[in-house]
Design an enzyme around this catalytic site. Structure first.
Site, mmCIF file in Angstrom:
data_model
loop_
_atom_site.group_PDB
_atom_site.id
_atom_site.type_symbol
_atom_site.label_atom_id
_atom_site.label_comp_id
_atom_site.label_asym_id
_atom_site.label_seq_id
_atom_site.Cartn_x
_atom_site.Cartn_y
_atom_site.Cartn_z
ATOM 1 N N GLU A 35 -0.400 -6.348 -0.357
ATOM 2 C CA GLU A 35 -1.529 -5.443 -0.479
ATOM 3 C C GLU A 35 -1.693 -5.173 -1.980
ATOM 4 O O GLU A 35 -0.733 -4.783 -2.640
ATOM 5 C CB GLU A 35 -1.242 -4.126 0.261
ATOM 6 C CG GLU A 35 -2.433 -3.196 0.188
ATOM 7 C CD GLU A 35 -2.250 -1.899 0.977
ATOM 8 O OE1 GLU A 35 -1.219 -1.729 1.646
ATOM 9 O OE2 GLU A 35 -3.170 -1.069 0.888
ATOM 10 N N ARG A 272 14.707 -6.481 5.217
ATOM 11 C CA ARG A 272 14.182 -6.087 3.901
ATOM 12 C C ARG A 272 15.284 -6.114 2.868
ATOM 13 O O ARG A 272 16.459 -5.964 3.209
ATOM 14 C CB ARG A 272 13.698 -4.628 3.932
ATOM 15 C CG ARG A 272 12.442 -4.362 4.650
ATOM 16 C CD ARG A 272 12.153 -2.872 4.561
ATOM 17 N NE ARG A 272 11.484 -2.523 3.312
ATOM 18 C CZ ARG A 272 10.177 -2.674 3.130
ATOM 19 N NH1 ARG A 272 9.408 -3.145 4.068
ATOM 20 N NH2 ARG A 272 9.626 -2.336 1.977
ATOM 21 N N LYS A 282 6.530 1.499 -3.296
ATOM 22 C CA LYS A 282 5.417 1.459 -4.249
ATOM 23 C C LYS A 282 4.974 2.871 -4.605
ATOM 24 O O LYS A 282 4.594 3.138 -5.730
ATOM 25 C CB LYS A 282 4.241 0.716 -3.632
ATOM 26 C CG LYS A 282 4.352 -0.796 -3.697
ATOM 27 C CD LYS A 282 3.023 -1.404 -3.255
ATOM 28 C CE LYS A 282 3.205 -2.765 -2.636
ATOM 29 N NZ LYS A 282 2.061 -3.193 -1.855
#
Ligand code: ATP
Ligand code: MG
Length: 573
Positions: A35, A272, A282
């Site tokens: 994104e 992850r 983020k």
């Protein structure tokens, strides 16, 4: 199973099985779907190595797809840095796609869902919808708008898109099953209204935007992705991913993919990456940047790709780190020491050695006559093939203050008056004769004599001393600023601590010093150099101090070096 097979990770095993069974006609297509709402961090690199790695290994293609469905947070700035970072890592994408390329197709699909009685417009608030969700063991409560007539749903959804409905007032929900044990099936939101921000690519064209669950799988499908690889938190979304695709593939096929009715993308999940002493969110990274707690996204303490690069990490070290940690189905925390270990191992083999003096005091060699001379030193001791450099030598040198003691006991092997012989690195043997002090008693100059027949590389150079010290010649020395970086956080897992994560920052994560460094760096390229078409940084080992990289803030007048890591490896295997 032979060794080759045993070393496959579980995703590779899945891919090989699919290939053997001729799934999707043996086509391998992956995608990396960031994104564009922030910079890539090392966690993303784990996904990048997987997505691009599978495509490379099995002669498929990996496309880059920007998952740009939330205009409130996304920006072109991020698109550009993401492309630059992936290229720097050495990966090549097939095509670049944007989820926003599919806004029309997705909208049309939503209309099709509404017409089939599979979606409805809900006018409740986000809170009300959340309250009705139920729990995994208790069914949810149906929205009072759930059974709205199809025609009304169509009109309202179109009004939403025309911008006639205020943001937050209505959503489009899939009508699936409010009692499903998988909470994601309890009438998930497909579309929401965003009118407050223009989209970085489509401007004001759209007032409704698809949610992740409705956009992601469909984008995979439109592109022909075969293996949609993501992280474990999406495992619970997978049935919904499959549900949406079921609506228009197989027996429901309606031509939305060039690959025919049998084609299906399949989602697969791996663990992850989490690393100690840093944060990987983020949102938190953005906060550090916006509040000036770090110097920017590329601050060398940040876990971002551009931060690691500026810190002196190389693409090959980062990729070798990913190979070492591997891919599993279990979440865990990786020791930052391992990351430091791989870069140290990499630079050990490649970084030229240079002398630098961090706490300089002047040394005068009283019996040295003449103008000075040029010595030749190997870039890496014992590795002639890696080249040599010229070191200026002369009567006045800078040495480390700590390498001289006016009065020393017999455990101190470095300089002290009284006959000890000490070798100047790659140069001559000297003996201290005395020193001069200022009125406060601080030593300002050390005096020594040298043995002209002791030069390294000559016969006399073989004479052993108990200590070797670093030096740089005063007239040719450069002034440099070194930025000594350490871990950003003082605690192992800042995300797990109570309270404000900003209070957990390591107050000593940056120390700046002015040093003297050998003049051989003057002729070196300070800017990144092009290697294999990719910009690479200039790395050095400053002897006894650590590995350093030339910082891009460097100018013709001022050399700036960032410490990548110290020389000591504390990583326990
Ligand atoms: P957010 O959803 O907060 O914007 P994100 O970290 O999920 O952040 P994306 O840009 O959506 O960011 O991620 C792109 C890809 O990178 C996804 O496939 C995601 O699974 C993967 N990814 C993100 N963080 C990690 C991580 N820490 N380890 C491994 N893969 C990750
Ligand atoms: Mg995400």
């Amino acid at each position: 199973m032979d060794n080759e097979e045993k070393s496959l990770n579980f995703i590779e095993q899945i891919v090989e099985k699919d290939l053997a069974e001729g799934v999707n006609d043996g086509r391998i297509q992956t995608r990396f779907p960031p994104e564009p709402n922030g910079y890539l961090h090392i966690g993303h690199v784990k996904a990048i190595c997987m997505d691009f790695g599978i495509a490379e290994k099995y002669h498929g293609v990996c496309n880059l797809r920007f998952d740009d469905t939330n205009p409130a947070k996304e920006d072109t700035e991020y698109v550009e840095t993401i492309e630059r970072d992936i290229a720097w890592l050495g990966f090549k994408w097939g095509k670049i796609f944007y989820a926003s390329d599919y806004f029309q197709q997705l909208y049309d699909l939503a209309i099709r869902f509404i017409k089939a009685g599979k979606a409805y417009v809900d006018e409740q608030t986000a809170e009300q919808i959340a309250e009705q969700k139920g729990t995994p063991t208790e069914p949810g409560v149906a929205s009072p708008f759930r059974d709205r007539p199809i025609e009304e749903n169509l009109q309202l959804f179109e009004a939403m898109q025309r911008g006639e409905i205020e943001e937050g007032k209505m959503v489009l929900r899939a009508k699936i099953d409010m009692a499903n044990p998988n909470m994601h099936f309890r009438d998930p939101i497909m579309y929401r209204i965003i009118t407050s921000h223009p989209h970085h690519r489509t401007g004001r064209k759209w007032n409704v935007y698809p949610m992740y669950d409705f956009a992601h799988g469909q984008s995979d499908y439109f592109e022909g992705v075969t293996h949609s690889i993501c992280t474990l938190e999406f495992e619970v979304h997978r049935p919904l991913y499959d549900y949406f695709i079921d609506q228009f593939s197989g027996p429901n096929f309606c031509g939305l993919s060039p690959y025919g009715p049998d084609y299906r993308p399949k989602q697969r999940e791996f663990n992850r990456l989490n690393i100690t002493y840093t944060v990987m969110s983020k949102r938190k990274m953005l906060q550090l940047v916006q509040e000036g707690l770090v110097a920017g996204w590329d601050d060398p303490r940040m876990p971002t790709v551009c931060g690691l690069r500026r810190r002196g990490y190389t693409p090959q070290a980062i990729r070798s780190f990913m190979d070492k940690i591997g891919y599993t189905k279990v979440e865990g925390m990786i020791d930052q020491g391992l990351l430091e270990h791989v870069i140290r191992e990499d630079l050990k083999e490649t970084a030229p050695r240079v002398c630098a003096i961090f706490d300089p005091v002047k040394l005068i060699i009283t019996n040295y006559e003449g103008e000075g001379e040029t010595l030749i030193a190997e870039n890496i001791d014992g590795h002639e093939e890696l080249g040599t450099r010229e070191m200026k030598f002369g009567r006045e040198l800078w040495i480390e203050r700590g390498d001289f003691l006016e009065e020393a006991d017999n455990k101190f092997y470095r300089l002290s008056p009284g006959g000890r012989e000490v070798r100047l690195k790659s140069s001559y043997i000297i003996q201290a004769t005395g020193c001069e002090k200022d009125t406060n008693g601080n030593i300002t100059t050390v005096y020594a004599t040298y043995d002209p027949n002791s030069k390294s590389g000559t016969e006399g150079g073989n004479r052993k001393t108990k200590a070797t010290i670093n030096w740089v010649e005063c007239n040719s020395a450069l002034d440099a600023e070194v930025r000594l970086y350490d871990r950003l956080f003082a605690v192992e897992n800042p995300a797990a601590e109570e309270g404000d994560f900003r209070d957990l920052l390591n107050p000593e994560s940056l120390i700046v010093k002015n040093i003297k460094i050998e003049g051989s760096l003057r002729s070196e390229l300070h800017a990144p150099i092009l290697k294999d078409g990719i910009e690479q940084e200039n790395h050095y080992q400053l002897l006894k101090q650590g590995y350093f990289v030339v910082d891009p803030d460097t100018t013709a007048d001022k050399l700036i070096l960032n410490r990548t890591c110290s020389l000591k490896d504390n990583y326990l295997k």
